[in-house]
Each structure stands twice: as C-alpha cells, then as structure tokens.
Design a protein around this motif. Sequence first.
Motif, PDB file in Angstrom:
ATOM      1  N   LEU A  30       0.709  -1.492   0.210  1.00 30.80           N
ATOM      2  CA  LEU A  30      -0.156  -0.009  -0.129  1.00 30.80           C
ATOM      3  C   LEU A  30       1.001   1.099   0.256  1.00 30.80           C
ATOM      4  CD1 LEU A  30      -2.929  -0.530   2.532  1.00 30.80           C
ATOM      5  CD2 LEU A  30      -2.645  -0.007  -0.103  1.00 30.80           C
ATOM      6  N   SER A  32       3.318   1.520  -1.447  1.00 30.09           N
ATOM      7  CA  SER A  32       4.151   1.336  -2.621  1.00 30.09           C
ATOM      8  C   SER A  32       3.698   1.639  -4.460  1.00 30.09           C
ATOM      9  CB  SER A  32       4.913   0.439  -3.427  1.00 30.09           C
ATOM     10  OG  SER A  32       3.792  -0.567  -3.358  1.00 30.09           O
ATOM     11  N   VAL A  33       1.891   2.320  -4.111  1.00 27.38           N
ATOM     12  CA  VAL A  33       1.122   2.251  -5.072  1.00 27.38           C
ATOM     13  C   VAL A  33      -0.435   4.308  -4.421  1.00 27.38           C
ATOM     14  CG1 VAL A  33       1.583   0.798  -6.218  1.00 27.38           C
ATOM     15  CG2 VAL A  33      -0.506   0.394  -4.496  1.00 27.38           C
ATOM     16  N   ASP A  34      -0.749   4.344  -5.531  1.00 25.52           N
ATOM     17  CA  ASP A  34      -1.403   4.983  -4.775  1.00 25.52           C
ATOM     18  C   ASP A  34      -2.664   4.423  -4.659  1.00 25.52           C
ATOM     19  OD1 ASP A  34       0.030   7.335  -5.007  1.00 25.52           O
ATOM     20  OD2 ASP A  34       0.045   7.892  -6.929  1.00 25.52           O
ATOM     21  N   ASP A  35      -3.168   3.594  -5.800  1.00 22.93           N
ATOM     22  CA  ASP A  35      -4.624   2.399  -5.653  1.00 22.93           C
ATOM     23  C   ASP A  35      -4.249   1.568  -4.900  1.00 22.93           C
ATOM     24  OD1 ASP A  35      -6.724   1.988  -6.409  1.00 22.93           O
ATOM     25  OD2 ASP A  35      -6.364   0.214  -8.597  1.00 22.93           O
ATOM     26  N   PRO A  36      -5.133   1.839  -3.678  1.00 21.69           N
ATOM     27  CA  PRO A  36      -5.593   0.786  -2.743  1.00 21.69           C
ATOM     28  C   PRO A  36      -5.830  -1.245  -3.012  1.00 21.69           C
ATOM     29  CG  PRO A  36      -7.431   2.358  -2.785  1.00 21.69           C
ATOM     30  CD  PRO A  36      -6.637   2.815  -3.413  1.00 21.69           C
ATOM     31  N   GLU A  38      -5.364  -2.488  -5.729  1.00 19.03           N
ATOM     32  CA  GLU A  38      -3.362  -2.397  -6.894  1.00 19.03           C
ATOM     33  C   GLU A  38      -2.499  -2.948  -5.151  1.00 19.03           C
ATOM     34  OE1 GLU A  38      -0.224  -3.413  -9.464  1.00 19.03           O
ATOM     35  OE2 GLU A  38      -2.603  -2.805  -9.900  1.00 19.03           O
ATOM     36  N   GLY A  39      -2.516  -2.253  -4.555  1.00 21.70           N
ATOM     37  CA  GLY A  39      -1.645  -2.260  -3.271  1.00 21.70           C
ATOM     38  C   GLY A  39      -1.820  -3.770  -2.767  1.00 21.70           C
TER      39      GLY A  39
END
Length: 63
Positions: A30, A32-36, A38-39
């Motif tokens: 979480l 490392s990315v903005d989209d949960p 995708e996390g």
Amino acid sequence: MQRYGSKRGLLLAFVRAGVETFPLPMAEALGSVDDPVEGLIRAVLAISWNDISPAEFATISSF
C-alpha cells in the motif's frame, strides 16, 4: 480439498495461515502505490504467487 472437507474449509485454512504474515506485505504494498486495489493485489502476490503475472493471478483467482 479432502483434507479440509470443502472449498470453504480450504479457503478458511488459507486465510488463517495468512493472518499473521499478511500485515507487513500489505503495508509495504500500500505504501508503494496510490491505488488501494493495486496494493491489495501486490500484497497477495507477494505472499502467495509472487512468480506469476497479474494476468495469470486474475485467471487463477477467478474461480
């Protein structure tokens, strides 16, 4: 599946096994990315199927 009696039993056993190891990969993914979403996908891949592509993961998990 016979060992756990059903698909539900198998999935519950998988979840129980991952409860203790999942928070760290989830926090790292979480962060490392903005989209949960995708996390979450990255975290699940990190603890279970880290050597397959997201497309392969989608195919496997679509049952």
